[in-house]
Each structure stands twice: as C-alpha cells, then as structure tokens.
Design a protein around this motif. Structure first.
Motif, PDB file in Angstrom:
ATOM      1  N   ARG A 234       0.865  -1.181   0.000  1.00 37.00           N
ATOM      2  CA  ARG A 234       0.000   0.000   0.000  1.00 37.00           C
ATOM      3  C   ARG A 234       0.904   1.235   0.000  1.00 37.00           C
ATOM      4  O   ARG A 234       2.117   1.135   0.025  1.00 37.00           O
ATOM      5  CB  ARG A 234      -0.917  -0.007   1.228  1.00 37.00           C
ATOM      6  CG  ARG A 234      -0.172  -0.028   2.547  1.00 37.00           C
ATOM      7  CD  ARG A 234      -1.098  -0.186   3.736  1.00 37.00           C
ATOM      8  NE  ARG A 234      -0.368  -0.134   5.005  1.00 37.00           N
ATOM      9  CZ  ARG A 234       0.242  -1.178   5.539  1.00 37.00           C
ATOM     10  NH1 ARG A 234       0.212  -2.357   4.934  1.00 37.00           N
ATOM     11  NH2 ARG A 234       0.885  -1.069   6.690  1.00 37.00           N
ATOM     12  N   GLU A 235       0.283   2.399  -0.021  1.00 36.35           N
ATOM     13  CA  GLU A 235       1.059   3.634   0.010  1.00 36.35           C
ATOM     14  C   GLU A 235       1.935   3.683   1.265  1.00 36.35           C
ATOM     15  O   GLU A 235       1.579   3.130   2.300  1.00 36.35           O
ATOM     16  CB  GLU A 235       0.109   4.828  -0.005  1.00 36.35           C
ATOM     17  CG  GLU A 235      -0.673   4.950  -1.304  1.00 36.35           C
ATOM     18  CD  GLU A 235      -1.589   6.152  -1.316  1.00 36.35           C
ATOM     19  OE1 GLU A 235      -1.714   6.835  -0.272  1.00 36.35           O
ATOM     20  OE2 GLU A 235      -2.189   6.413  -2.360  1.00 36.35           O
ATOM     21  N   PRO A 236       3.130   4.305   1.147  1.00 35.11           N
ATOM     22  CA  PRO A 236       3.571   5.143   0.031  1.00 35.11           C
ATOM     23  C   PRO A 236       4.254   4.379  -1.101  1.00 35.11           C
ATOM     24  O   PRO A 236       4.755   5.006  -2.031  1.00 35.11           O
ATOM     25  CB  PRO A 236       4.592   6.064   0.701  1.00 35.11           C
ATOM     26  CG  PRO A 236       5.240   5.191   1.728  1.00 35.11           C
ATOM     27  CD  PRO A 236       4.114   4.327   2.257  1.00 35.11           C
ATOM     28  N   PHE A 237       4.285   3.045  -1.029  1.00 34.21           N
ATOM     29  CA  PHE A 237       5.062   2.295  -2.010  1.00 34.21           C
ATOM     30  C   PHE A 237       4.275   2.100  -3.302  1.00 34.21           C
ATOM     31  O   PHE A 237       3.199   1.505  -3.321  1.00 34.21           O
ATOM     32  CB  PHE A 237       5.504   0.962  -1.421  1.00 34.21           C
ATOM     33  CG  PHE A 237       6.463   1.139  -0.271  1.00 34.21           C
ATOM     34  CD1 PHE A 237       7.757   1.572  -0.501  1.00 34.21           C
ATOM     35  CD2 PHE A 237       6.059   0.918   1.035  1.00 34.21           C
ATOM     36  CE1 PHE A 237       8.635   1.765   0.544  1.00 34.21           C
ATOM     37  CE2 PHE A 237       6.931   1.109   2.089  1.00 34.21           C
ATOM     38  CZ  PHE A 237       8.224   1.535   1.852  1.00 34.21           C
ATOM     39  N   TRP A 238       4.825   2.618  -4.384  1.00 37.86           N
ATOM     40  CA  TRP A 238       4.157   2.612  -5.688  1.00 37.86           C
ATOM     41  C   TRP A 238       3.942   1.194  -6.198  1.00 37.86           C
ATOM     42  O   TRP A 238       2.875   0.844  -6.679  1.00 37.86           O
ATOM     43  CB  TRP A 238       4.990   3.430  -6.671  1.00 37.86           C
ATOM     44  CG  TRP A 238       4.358   3.623  -8.005  1.00 37.86           C
ATOM     45  CD1 TRP A 238       4.602   2.907  -9.133  1.00 37.86           C
ATOM     46  CD2 TRP A 238       3.364   4.586  -8.350  1.00 37.86           C
ATOM     47  NE1 TRP A 238       3.838   3.365 -10.179  1.00 37.86           N
ATOM     48  CE2 TRP A 238       3.062   4.409  -9.719  1.00 37.86           C
ATOM     49  CE3 TRP A 238       2.699   5.585  -7.641  1.00 37.86           C
ATOM     50  CZ2 TRP A 238       2.133   5.186 -10.385  1.00 37.86           C
ATOM     51  CZ3 TRP A 238       1.772   6.362  -8.315  1.00 37.86           C
ATOM     52  CH2 TRP A 238       1.491   6.158  -9.663  1.00 37.86           C
TER      53      TRP A 238
ATOM     54  N   PRO B 286       9.068  11.946  -8.559  1.00 37.71           N
ATOM     55  CA  PRO B 286      10.119  12.058  -7.547  1.00 37.71           C
ATOM     56  C   PRO B 286       9.609  12.249  -6.115  1.00 37.71           C
ATOM     57  O   PRO B 286      10.170  11.645  -5.193  1.00 37.71           O
ATOM     58  CB  PRO B 286      10.940  13.261  -8.036  1.00 37.71           C
ATOM     59  CG  PRO B 286      10.789  13.227  -9.521  1.00 37.71           C
ATOM     60  CD  PRO B 286       9.363  12.791  -9.744  1.00 37.71           C
ATOM     61  N   PRO B 287       8.560  13.050  -5.863  1.00 40.06           N
ATOM     62  CA  PRO B 287       8.102  13.173  -4.472  1.00 40.06           C
ATOM     63  C   PRO B 287       7.602  11.851  -3.881  1.00 40.06           C
ATOM     64  O   PRO B 287       7.713  11.633  -2.666  1.00 40.06           O
ATOM     65  CB  PRO B 287       6.970  14.203  -4.562  1.00 40.06           C
ATOM     66  CG  PRO B 287       7.303  15.020  -5.761  1.00 40.06           C
ATOM     67  CD  PRO B 287       7.890  14.048  -6.732  1.00 40.06           C
ATOM     68  N   ILE B 288       7.039  10.974  -4.719  1.00 37.29           N
ATOM     69  CA  ILE B 288       6.635   9.667  -4.202  1.00 37.29           C
ATOM     70  C   ILE B 288       7.879   8.855  -3.825  1.00 37.29           C
ATOM     71  O   ILE B 288       7.892   8.168  -2.793  1.00 37.29           O
ATOM     72  CB  ILE B 288       5.767   8.909  -5.226  1.00 37.29           C
ATOM     73  CG1 ILE B 288       4.427   9.618  -5.401  1.00 37.29           C
ATOM     74  CG2 ILE B 288       5.541   7.459  -4.789  1.00 37.29           C
ATOM     75  CD1 ILE B 288       3.511   8.986  -6.429  1.00 37.29           C
TER      76      ILE B 288
END
Length: 270
Positions: free
Chosen positions: A104-108, A137-139
């Motif tokens: 799940r987020e934050p992992f794409w 980049p922010p992710i």
C-alpha cells in the motif's frame, strides 16, 4: 566461505522476462536467459522487481522460476502495473523467515521485506526488495523515508532493487536532449530529497560506491544512463561489502537494466 558470507543479486526483469511474439504466443526466452544467469551465480538471495505475469494462472510462472532457481519466493503483490516484487532465498540458508511486505502507500509497486535468522549472526537480518516510483520524484522521497524506518531502528538491513534516481549528483547524465516532460520524472540531480541522498544522509551505505564501481545500470535507451539499481546497507553493515559487479548485457537481451550482485561478509557486523 565463512558462515556469514552471503551472495545477493538484484534484477529488474522487464515485463517479467516475457515477450509476446507477433503471433501472440508468449515467449519465455528472456526469462529463461535471466534465470540461467542467476542460477550460475550460486546466490543466497535474489531481489526481483517487475515480476509481471508471475502470479497469473495460480502463480504458474512464479513456480516455474522457483523450480529453475531452486529458491523459495516471498512475494509482495504489486498494487500497480503488476510489477510484483519478490525476495528469493536459498533453502536451508536462513531460518525463521518472517514476511513483512507492504503493498500500500507510500510504495508505488509495493515493497517486499523479510526478517530472517542466519547461522553465525546473533541478531536478526532484514532483507528488502524495492522498486520505487518510475514517474514521480516526491513519491520516491516518501518511499525512501518509509524505508528508513528500518535503519532508524538500528536494525541490520540489506536493501536493493530499482530506486529510479541518480546515485548522486556527480554521476547524473546530461538529459538536455530529452523531452522536458520525460526529464521531470528523474527529478533534480543531487536533490537532498532523492532516495540516494536520503539514504546517504541516514548513514546507509551504497555498496557499489563503497567499492568504487560506479557503472551505470539503466537509462541506456534514453541515452542518459544512470545507476538506479543499487544495494543499500544500514550503517552497522558498512564494513561488510567484499565484492560487487554489474553484469554486461551489451545487446539488451536480458532487460533494460543490468543485473547486479554483491558479496557481503556479515562477520564484520557480529
């Protein structure tokens, strides 16, 4: 080999190593070539990214790869793009394997994590396979901070995979020839919020840089090669790297990334 020496590889399989021929028949030739190379390396750990299609048809291709490698898979199913992330372990080398995957987020693409025991090592070891966001980049910044929760706890951590960023500002290629919109996905070289800089600031060790091997591993198709495929170690493992290499693939027949591997002597961490 000492009981605490481990050999580890990271590979981006590019569409799972699968090609669809003009007649719509699926070809595993590239996956077979990848697995042949990995099997020859006598590895203890493989960190796989972009395992597309591997979980289809009741995990058929995952089982095929497990048979070919002779290793056990621990899978983080990807929440996007079917880019599943897998940690492969050599049977009998590690004990009491516990899975802590985050899908799940934050992992794409999700992040695979396992916690293991290794003979000769008094503390538990964490293994992390990462495939950061290819577009934003922010992710990637958020993914890096979330990964650093392990290092902040003083744990023994070996992480690797495709971090999508420049290894550092000095290695950043010229991207002036690229479309501006495509350039944006790489971020700004040397940005203190890039994964490479955040890991460095947190005391994590870039294995290739520690052994002075800064060969690019991807970006060749854009004529802007970068070293985004890396191993990062928590600070307590700083003195463990013994060898590193990026395997040549001059014709790009294996992937759009080079396969990397390293030898680590964890005796230094005891």
């Amino acid at each position: 080999m000492t009981p605490t020496m481990i050999r580890i590889s990271a590979i981006n399989h590019l569409d799972g190593g699968i090609e669809t021929r003009p007649d719509r028949v699926r070809s595993l030739d590239r996956l077979d070539a990848q697995l042949d190379l990995l099997a020859e390396l006598d590895l203890d750990v493989v960190l796989s990214t972009e395992g597309k299609g591997w979980l289809d048809d009741d995990n058929q291709l995952l089982g095929y790869a497990a048979h070919r490698l002779g290793m056990n898979p621990f899978v983080a199913p990807a929440p996007r793009h079917d880019c599943n992330v897998v940690i492969w372990l050599r049977p009998g080398r590690f004990r009491d394997v516990r899975e802590h995957h985050i899908v799940r987020e934050p992992f794409w693409h999700g992040q695979a994590r396992v916690e293991v025991s290794l003979d000769g090592l008094r503390e538990r070891l964490w293994l992390v396979a990462a495939h950061f966001s290819p577009f934003v980049p922010p992710i990637r910044t958020a993914e890096a901070y979330a990964t650093l929760e392990l290092a902040a706890d003083g744990l023994l951590v070996i992480g690797g995979g495709d971090f999508q960023d420049d290894a550092n500002a000095e290695e950043a290629p010229d991207r002036s020839h690229m479309d501006p919109a495509r350039r944006l996905r790489y971020g700004t070289p040397g940005d203190p919020q890039s994964p490479a800089e955040l890991f460095r600031s947190a005391g994590m060790v870039d294995v290739a840089a520690a052994l002075d091997d800064r060969q690019p591993t991807a970006g060749f198709v854009d004529r802007a090669p970068l070293r985004c495929d890396r191993f990062h170690l928590s600070s307590r493992l700083a003195h463990t790297p013994r060898a590193y290499r990026a395997h040549p693939d001059p014709d790009g027949k294996l992937s759009d990334h080079l396969i990397i591997d390293a030898e680590l002597d964890l005796t230094a961490a005891i």
